[in-house]
Design a protein around this motif. Structure first.
Motif, PDB file in Angstrom:
ATOM      1  N   HIS A 371       0.818  -1.211   0.000  1.00 47.68           N
ATOM      2  CA  HIS A 371       0.000   0.000   0.000  1.00 47.68           C
ATOM      3  C   HIS A 371       0.856   1.268   0.000  1.00 47.68           C
ATOM      4  O   HIS A 371       0.649   2.187   0.795  1.00 47.68           O
ATOM      5  CB  HIS A 371      -0.949   0.012   1.206  1.00 47.68           C
ATOM      6  CG  HIS A 371      -2.038  -0.998   1.106  1.00 47.68           C
ATOM      7  ND1 HIS A 371      -1.875  -2.311   1.507  1.00 47.68           N
ATOM      8  CD2 HIS A 371      -3.307  -0.909   0.611  1.00 47.68           C
ATOM      9  CE1 HIS A 371      -3.003  -2.979   1.300  1.00 47.68           C
ATOM     10  NE2 HIS A 371      -3.878  -2.148   0.748  1.00 47.68           N
ATOM     11  N   TYR A 372       1.826   1.335  -0.826  1.00 44.73           N
ATOM     12  CA  TYR A 372       2.599   2.567  -0.976  1.00 44.73           C
ATOM     13  C   TYR A 372       3.249   2.550  -2.352  1.00 44.73           C
ATOM     14  O   TYR A 372       3.400   1.505  -2.998  1.00 44.73           O
ATOM     15  CB  TYR A 372       3.652   2.721   0.133  1.00 44.73           C
ATOM     16  CG  TYR A 372       4.677   1.617   0.210  1.00 44.73           C
ATOM     17  CD1 TYR A 372       5.914   1.768  -0.430  1.00 44.73           C
ATOM     18  CD2 TYR A 372       4.425   0.445   0.907  1.00 44.73           C
ATOM     19  CE1 TYR A 372       6.866   0.762  -0.365  1.00 44.73           C
ATOM     20  CE2 TYR A 372       5.370  -0.564   0.985  1.00 44.73           C
ATOM     21  CZ  TYR A 372       6.589  -0.405   0.345  1.00 44.73           C
ATOM     22  OH  TYR A 372       7.534  -1.388   0.402  1.00 44.73           O
ATOM     23  N   LYS A 373       3.627   3.710  -2.781  1.00 45.74           N
ATOM     24  CA  LYS A 373       4.207   3.872  -4.115  1.00 45.74           C
ATOM     25  C   LYS A 373       5.505   3.091  -4.238  1.00 45.74           C
ATOM     26  O   LYS A 373       6.289   3.033  -3.310  1.00 45.74           O
ATOM     27  CB  LYS A 373       4.467   5.361  -4.367  1.00 45.74           C
ATOM     28  CG  LYS A 373       4.926   5.668  -5.780  1.00 45.74           C
ATOM     29  CD  LYS A 373       5.143   7.164  -5.937  1.00 45.74           C
ATOM     30  CE  LYS A 373       5.647   7.474  -7.349  1.00 45.74           C
ATOM     31  NZ  LYS A 373       5.901   8.927  -7.530  1.00 45.74           N
ATOM     32  N   ASP A 374       5.727   2.499  -5.383  1.00 45.81           N
ATOM     33  CA  ASP A 374       6.935   1.752  -5.738  1.00 45.81           C
ATOM     34  C   ASP A 374       7.035   0.394  -5.046  1.00 45.81           C
ATOM     35  O   ASP A 374       8.057  -0.296  -5.184  1.00 45.81           O
ATOM     36  CB  ASP A 374       8.216   2.550  -5.431  1.00 45.81           C
ATOM     37  CG  ASP A 374       8.345   3.790  -6.303  1.00 45.81           C
ATOM     38  OD1 ASP A 374       7.781   3.775  -7.422  1.00 45.81           O
ATOM     39  OD2 ASP A 374       9.010   4.744  -5.868  1.00 45.81           O
ATOM     40  N   ALA A 375       6.012  -0.022  -4.270  1.00 45.97           N
ATOM     41  CA  ALA A 375       6.092  -1.319  -3.593  1.00 45.97           C
ATOM     42  C   ALA A 375       6.243  -2.454  -4.598  1.00 45.97           C
ATOM     43  O   ALA A 375       7.044  -3.372  -4.409  1.00 45.97           O
ATOM     44  CB  ALA A 375       4.854  -1.542  -2.729  1.00 45.97           C
ATOM     45  N   SER A 376       5.459  -2.368  -5.686  1.00 48.96           N
ATOM     46  CA  SER A 376       5.507  -3.444  -6.672  1.00 48.96           C
ATOM     47  C   SER A 376       6.853  -3.497  -7.382  1.00 48.96           C
ATOM     48  O   SER A 376       7.280  -4.565  -7.845  1.00 48.96           O
ATOM     49  CB  SER A 376       4.383  -3.276  -7.694  1.00 48.96           C
ATOM     50  OG  SER A 376       4.518  -2.036  -8.384  1.00 48.96           O
ATOM     51  N   GLY A 381       4.048  -7.658  -2.561  1.00 48.01           N
ATOM     52  CA  GLY A 381       2.634  -7.854  -2.865  1.00 48.01           C
ATOM     53  C   GLY A 381       2.367  -8.466  -4.218  1.00 48.01           C
ATOM     54  O   GLY A 381       1.205  -8.780  -4.526  1.00 48.01           O
ATOM     55  N   VAL A 382       3.386  -8.667  -5.016  1.00 43.89           N
ATOM     56  CA  VAL A 382       3.194  -9.206  -6.370  1.00 43.89           C
ATOM     57  C   VAL A 382       2.816 -10.689  -6.275  1.00 43.89           C
ATOM     58  O   VAL A 382       3.514 -11.473  -5.620  1.00 43.89           O
ATOM     59  CB  VAL A 382       4.472  -9.039  -7.216  1.00 43.89           C
ATOM     60  CG1 VAL A 382       4.302  -9.718  -8.582  1.00 43.89           C
ATOM     61  CG2 VAL A 382       4.805  -7.570  -7.395  1.00 43.89           C
TER      62      VAL A 382
END
Length: 409
Positions: A371-376, A381-382
């Motif tokens: 739930h934050y930018k650039d996590a993926s 979480g992928v």
């Protein structure tokens, strides 16, 4: 002693318990496991060798008496201190007296009553003098020395546990008390149930029994040069039984209480509950033990037990004693009769033990917070599948290293 000291001694009213204090091992009653013919203590005393001791036991079981008998048997100087009123200065004065006696070949026993009340500094002050043999310590305590006495002092002493005096020995002590009073004052007429009443009142405490005997004897009216001791007089003096409840017993009773509920014995559980309440135990403490039992031992076999236990705790806070006894008793019976399952407790303990043992892993990448930018971008979480949308999809929730581990068995 000067004249005034003599007058003070002559004018003292010495309690019956002190008058009848045994002077020899043969007179000493109620601790056969310690003072029996073939016991280690007796064998050591026969060699006339001294050693340092901690005597642990309830009030009135003979701790001070045994210390004095050991001193008499070994012809040792006996110096008695109370941890309530003495300190390091008193210890130093006792050491100086011991050194003076050593010059003439006499050993010294330093007896410290209620030794658990000494702080660490006071206990440490004893250590060098025990190591070099200047004095031999006998400490008495009603509390478990493992918790109340410094480890350094424990390692230099032998701990002997004394128990409440058994009924057979107590009957002999009670008889001696009445015989002494009859021979020194007026004859005693004793009702049939008097001895059993005193026995039940004192519960292994010789001092308590002899104090009650003495007070009852002199409370009884003197008629025709005799005193008639009745249960009615005893009841008026005693009011209630003398309930012993040391810190160690606090934990022992709580342990018996919880294990009785765990073992599905409501009658035993209610007995230990009654004993704790009668001794003045905080009902909130009891209710907390019930909450633990409801979760640890009953668990999901009857999950409503936890609600019952929590409500009993709240009721105890609202009501206080004596009314709190009723919801506590109600909850005790319910928890004791419930089916039991400790699976949740075993599972969490097993998982925590794995972590303590080094099986301390991070979550798999697909379970990490996304739930934050650039996590993926980092792979967090992928590949996670929302379980509500796809309940049939089997995904791994354990760390890779523990993927086959099962805690609920």
């Amino acid at each position: 002693m000067d004249l005034f000291d003599n007058l003070k001694e002559n004018n003292k009213q010495i309690p019956l318990a002190e008058m009848l204090r045994p002077k020899t091992i043969e007179e000493y009653l109620g601790q056969n496991n310690i003072t029996g013919n073939k016991s280690p203590l007796i064998n050591l005393l026969k060699t006339n060798r001294l050693f340092s001791l901690i005597l642990w036991g309830p009030p009135g079981c003979g701790k001070t008496t045994l210390a004095r008998i050991i001193a008499n048997h070994t012809q040792s100087q006996f110096i008695e201190l109370s941890a309530v009123t003495s300190g390091v200065k008193d210890i130093k004065d006792a050491i100086d007296k011991a050194k003076e006696k050593l010059v003439y070949g006499q050993k010294t026993i330093l007896f410290i009553d209620e030794i658990h009340r000494y702080n660490k500094t006071q206990q440490d002050a004893l250590l060098p003098h025990l190591e070099n043999g200047t004095v031999f310590l006998i400490g008495s305590t009603t509390e478990n020395p493992s918790f109340q006495v410094n480890a350094a002092l424990i390692s230099r002493t032998q701990v002997l546990r004394l128990t409440p005096i058994d009924d057979e020995a107590m009957r002999k002590i009670i008889s001696k008390g009445f015989e002494y009073l009859s021979s020194h004052y007026a004859e005693t007429i004793i009702d049939k149930n008097v001895q059993e009443y005193i026995l039940n009142y004192a519960r292994g405490d010789a001092r308590s029994a002899l104090n009650l005997i003495e007070n009852t004897y002199f409370s009884a009216p003197l008629e025709n040069n005799s005193r008639h001791v009745t249960v009615e007089i005893l009841e008026k003096l005693a009011q209630t039984s003398s309930i012993k409840y040391s810190r160690q017993e606090h934990y022992d009773m709580a342990s018996a209480f919880q294990k009785s509920m765990r073992g599905s014995d409501p009658d035993a559980a209610i007995y230990w509950l009654a004993k704790m309440l009668t001794a003045g135990e905080d009902p909130r403490f009891i209710a907390r033990r019930m909450i633990v039992c409801a979760s640890e031992d009953v668990g999901n076999a009857a999950p409503h037990a936890l609600t019952i236990a929590i409500n009993a705790f709240r009721a105890s806070e609202i009501l206080g004693m004596p009314e709190a006894r009723i919801p506590l008793a109600q909850a005790v019976e319910y928890i004791a009769r419930c089916p039991k399952s400790n699976r949740a407790c075993v599972a969490i303990d097993s998982a925590m033990q794995d972590i303590y043992n080094g099986l301390n892993y991070q979550p798999p990448m697909h379970l990490r917070d996304a739930h934050y930018k650039d996590a993926s971008k980092y792979g967090f979480g992928v590949g996670y599948v929302y379980s509500h949308d796809h309940p049939e999809y089997k995904q791994q929730f354990m760390p890779d290293e523990l993927k086959d581990r099962k805690y609920f068995k």
